[in-house]
Design a protein around this motif. Structure first.
Motif, PDB file in Angstrom:
ATOM      1  N   GLY A  72       3.644  -9.374   6.863  1.00  0.00           N
ATOM      2  CA  GLY A  72       3.843  -8.836   8.210  1.00  0.00           C
ATOM      3  C   GLY A  72       2.765  -7.810   8.537  1.00  0.00           C
ATOM      4  N   GLU A  73       2.751  -7.411   9.793  1.00  0.00           N
ATOM      5  CA  GLU A  73       1.657  -6.580  10.287  1.00  0.00           C
ATOM      6  C   GLU A  73       1.689  -5.159   9.743  1.00  0.00           C
ATOM      7  N   ALA A  74       2.863  -4.527   9.738  1.00  0.00           N
ATOM      8  CA  ALA A  74       2.944  -3.114   9.337  1.00  0.00           C
ATOM      9  C   ALA A  74       2.516  -2.936   7.879  1.00  0.00           C
ATOM     10  N   ASP A  75       3.053  -3.766   7.000  1.00  0.00           N
ATOM     11  CA  ASP A  75       2.707  -3.639   5.583  1.00  0.00           C
ATOM     12  C   ASP A  75       1.242  -3.983   5.333  1.00  0.00           C
ATOM     13  N   THR A  76       0.714  -4.935   6.112  1.00  0.00           N
ATOM     14  CA  THR A  76      -0.689  -5.301   5.938  1.00  0.00           C
ATOM     15  C   THR A  76      -1.594  -4.154   6.380  1.00  0.00           C
ATOM     16  N   GLU A  77      -1.178  -3.462   7.438  1.00  0.00           N
ATOM     17  CA  GLU A  77      -1.984  -2.315   7.870  1.00  0.00           C
ATOM     18  C   GLU A  77      -1.969  -1.215   6.807  1.00  0.00           C
ATOM     19  N   ALA A  78      -0.799  -0.974   6.216  1.00  0.00           N
ATOM     20  CA  ALA A  78      -0.712   0.029   5.149  1.00  0.00           C
ATOM     21  C   ALA A  78      -1.604  -0.385   3.981  1.00  0.00           C
ATOM     22  N   TRP A  79      -1.605  -1.674   3.678  1.00  0.00           N
ATOM     23  CA  TRP A  79      -2.456  -2.181   2.596  1.00  0.00           C
ATOM     24  C   TRP A  79      -3.934  -1.979   2.932  1.00  0.00           C
ATOM     25  N   ALA A  80      -4.308  -2.307   4.163  1.00  0.00           N
ATOM     26  CA  ALA A  80      -5.714  -2.169   4.560  1.00  0.00           C
ATOM     27  C   ALA A  80      -6.164  -0.705   4.467  1.00  0.00           C
ATOM     28  N   ARG A  81      -5.273   0.208   4.864  1.00  0.00           N
ATOM     29  CA  ARG A  81      -5.611   1.637   4.738  1.00  0.00           C
ATOM     30  C   ARG A  81      -5.805   2.029   3.277  1.00  0.00           C
ATOM     31  N   GLY A  82      -4.929   1.519   2.422  1.00  0.00           N
ATOM     32  CA  GLY A  82      -5.033   1.825   0.985  1.00  0.00           C
ATOM     33  C   GLY A  82      -6.303   1.251   0.384  1.00  0.00           C
ATOM     34  N   LEU A  83      -6.674   0.069   0.853  1.00  0.00           N
ATOM     35  CA  LEU A  83      -7.891  -0.563   0.346  1.00  0.00           C
ATOM     36  C   LEU A  83      -9.118   0.263   0.739  1.00  0.00           C
ATOM     37  N   VAL A  84      -9.146   0.659   2.020  1.00  0.00           N
ATOM     38  CA  VAL A  84     -10.268   1.470   2.505  1.00  0.00           C
ATOM     39  C   VAL A  84     -10.359   2.773   1.701  1.00  0.00           C
TER      40      VAL A  84
ATOM     41  N   THR B 154      -3.112  -8.452  -8.385  1.00  0.00           N
ATOM     42  CA  THR B 154      -2.954  -9.011  -7.032  1.00  0.00           C
ATOM     43  C   THR B 154      -3.893  -8.292  -6.050  1.00  0.00           C
ATOM     44  N   TYR B 155      -4.052  -8.888  -4.854  1.00  0.00           N
ATOM     45  CA  TYR B 155      -4.747  -8.181  -3.771  1.00  0.00           C
ATOM     46  C   TYR B 155      -3.985  -6.895  -3.441  1.00  0.00           C
ATOM     47  N   GLU B 156      -2.652  -7.003  -3.475  1.00  0.00           N
ATOM     48  CA  GLU B 156      -1.810  -5.855  -3.135  1.00  0.00           C
ATOM     49  C   GLU B 156      -2.087  -4.671  -4.057  1.00  0.00           C
ATOM     50  N   ASP B 157      -2.310  -4.963  -5.346  1.00  0.00           N
ATOM     51  CA  ASP B 157      -2.499  -3.896  -6.344  1.00  0.00           C
ATOM     52  C   ASP B 157      -3.822  -3.142  -6.161  1.00  0.00           C
ATOM     53  N   LEU B 158      -4.729  -3.682  -5.367  1.00  0.00           N
ATOM     54  CA  LEU B 158      -6.035  -3.022  -5.184  1.00  0.00           C
ATOM     55  C   LEU B 158      -5.908  -1.681  -4.457  1.00  0.00           C
ATOM     56  N   VAL B 159      -4.724  -1.391  -3.899  1.00  0.00           N
ATOM     57  CA  VAL B 159      -4.528  -0.098  -3.236  1.00  0.00           C
ATOM     58  C   VAL B 159      -3.991   0.956  -4.210  1.00  0.00           C
ATOM     59  N   ASP B 160      -3.745   0.566  -5.442  1.00  0.00           N
ATOM     60  CA  ASP B 160      -3.252   1.527  -6.442  1.00  0.00           C
ATOM     61  C   ASP B 160      -4.299   2.626  -6.662  1.00  0.00           C
ATOM     62  N   PRO B 161      -3.841   3.874  -6.828  1.00  0.00           N
ATOM     63  CA  PRO B 161      -4.786   4.988  -7.020  1.00  0.00           C
ATOM     64  C   PRO B 161      -5.733   4.796  -8.209  1.00  0.00           C
TER      65      PRO B 161
ATOM     66  N   THR C  57      -7.719  -4.077  10.816  1.00  0.00           N
ATOM     67  CA  THR C  57      -8.867  -3.526  10.084  1.00  0.00           C
ATOM     68  C   THR C  57      -9.539  -2.428  10.880  1.00  0.00           C
ATOM     69  N   ASP C  58      -9.504  -2.574  12.199  1.00  0.00           N
ATOM     70  CA  ASP C  58     -10.055  -1.537  13.069  1.00  0.00           C
ATOM     71  C   ASP C  58      -9.277  -0.239  12.909  1.00  0.00           C
ATOM     72  N   ARG C  59      -7.950  -0.339  13.031  1.00  0.00           N
ATOM     73  CA  ARG C  59      -7.114   0.864  12.914  1.00  0.00           C
ATOM     74  C   ARG C  59      -7.206   1.480  11.516  1.00  0.00           C
ATOM     75  N   ALA C  60      -7.406   0.628  10.498  1.00  0.00           N
ATOM     76  CA  ALA C  60      -7.449   1.119   9.109  1.00  0.00           C
ATOM     77  C   ALA C  60      -8.803   1.736   8.764  1.00  0.00           C
ATOM     78  N   GLY C  61      -9.775   1.596   9.660  1.00  0.00           N
ATOM     79  CA  GLY C  61     -11.101   2.163   9.389  1.00  0.00           C
ATOM     80  C   GLY C  61     -11.917   1.338   8.411  1.00  0.00           C
ATOM     81  N   TRP C  62     -11.581   0.049   8.313  1.00  0.00           N
ATOM     82  CA  TRP C  62     -12.368  -0.885   7.479  1.00  0.00           C
ATOM     83  C   TRP C  62     -13.544  -1.338   8.322  1.00  0.00           C
ATOM     84  N   ASN C  63     -14.688  -0.741   8.109  1.00  0.00           N
ATOM     85  CA  ASN C  63     -15.853  -1.009   8.965  1.00  0.00           C
ATOM     86  C   ASN C  63     -16.381  -2.415   8.801  1.00  0.00           C
TER      87      ASN C  63
END
Ligand code: FE
Length: 353
Positions: free
Chosen positions: A191-203, A156-163, A347-353
């Motif tokens: 939702g927004e909070a979980d998506t932000e956590a995901w974006a941080r993990g992706l970055v 999944t897209y979600e799994d892309l944040v796995d270490p 994406t801004d807050r997550a540092g996804w340039n």
């Protein structure tokens, strides 16, 4: 929606049962009827040689000539705004739901009600009030290096944040609308909070700072700079069809994985068009949209950019079909647009340039 063949339900280009919502008074130079001198003025951010075939096909079927102005979507939106009531534009065509949404926010479109378009185009691929209609779709998939990634490890897209993906993920900048629309679909799902956590993990798992377009991510995977790229399907189809040996070598190294098949489906975006509020030839513009939803036009329109038709039952290009059938997320494309401002903040807050 599953992209597989089934009987075509019978939307035809020749149907005339069209009702237009909230038509403004037309300028004095408006052209009525569908006679030989009728025209449709199309402002389009598409530019493919095969589009000419469609304009010719439409003219042959209806006698209506298509005049095209080509530019980037944001430029066309600005132009329509500055032309105001005097704009000759009837239709705006763009290649992402997010851009259609921007035009919608500027109040440029008028609602269109067409039995032909409603029958041909699935509900999630058109605006709920008929402000715009999806004409092709593109899937945002995972493209992996076949030598270094076991597709069984992808899900999944979600799994892309796995270490396990640390330093291995490639994607383009969040300034790009494709990234923004994907994040917009994640907001709808989580939702927004979980998506932000995901974006941080992706970055945190990026192989490098985002740079270049989707093709650059695919090439970087093939070159071993990372292992998994997020990309629209048609970019790989282009490489496969390229007559350059180096492009074919890149394509050869890449596998396609459709994420989220066990839940909501793979994120798909659309290219599409809407009839403008100030359209001098609104009825002819609707007629052109109906033509573009016909099976023959859908085939040409989708093949020109190796995309998927929106109308079921239309043959898919053989290279594109080779990627396999998949379950697509049926979230209405208007939601990516609505979530666009929040996607940008995330994406801004997550540092996804
Ligand atoms: Fe693209």
């Amino acid at each position: 929606m599953t992209l597989k063949r089934r009987a075509f339900l019978g939307a035809g280009a020749a149907a005339t049962a069209v009702a237009l919502g909230s038509l403004r008074q037309r300028p004095a130079n408006a052209q009525f009827g569908f006679g030989r001198r009728s025209v449709v003025n199309l402002y389009s951010s598409r530019h493919y040689d095969t589009d000419d075939q469609l304009y010719e096909g439409f003219r042959a079927a209806t006698g209506i000539r298509v005049n095209v102005v080509e530019a980037e979507a944001d430029q066309l939106i600005e132009r329509i705004k500055s032309e105001g009531q005097n704009s000759p534009a009837d239709l705006l065509m763009t290649v992402d739901a997010g851009r259609l949404w921007r035009a919608e926010q500027e109040d440029l479109f008028q609602p269109v009600s067409s039995a032909v378009l409603s029958a041909a185009i699935p509900e999630n691929l058109r605006h709920p009030d008929g402000l715009w209609f999806g004409l092709t779709q593109r899937a945002r998939v995972l493209m992996y290096n076949k030598a270094t990634v076991d597709p069984a490890d992808l899900s999944t897209y979600e799994d892309l944040v796995d270490p396990k993906w640390r330093g291995r993920i490639l994607t383009r900048s969040s300034t790009n609308i494709y990234s923004q629309s994907l994040v917009g679909s994640m907001i709808a799902a989580h939702g927004e909070a979980d998506t932000e956590a995901w974006a941080r993990g992706l970055v945190a798992n990026f192989a490098r700072d985002p740079q270049g377009g989707d093709t650059d991510q695919i090439k970087a995977v093939a070159a071993g700079l990372g292992d998994v790229a997020i990309s629209n399907t048609y970019y790989l189809a282009r490489l496969i069809k390229s007559d350059k040996a180096e492009d074919q070598a890149v394509a050869e190294a890449i596998g396609v994985f459709f994420p989220n098949q066990d839940d909501r489906g793979t994120h798909v975006n659309i290219s599409g068009a809407g009839v403008l509020k100030t359209a001098p030839n609104a009825a002819a513009a609707v007629r052109f949209l109906e033509y573009l939803s016909s099976p023959e036009a859908q085939r040409i329109f989708a093949e020109s950019n190796n995309e998927y038709p929106v109308v079921e039952g239309v043959a898919i290009d053989s290279v594109v079909a080779g990627f396999g059938e998949f379950k697509a997320d049926t979230l209405n494309a208007s939601v990516f647009g609505r979530n666009n401002p929040e996607a940008l903040r995330i994406t801004d807050r997550a540092g996804w340039n």
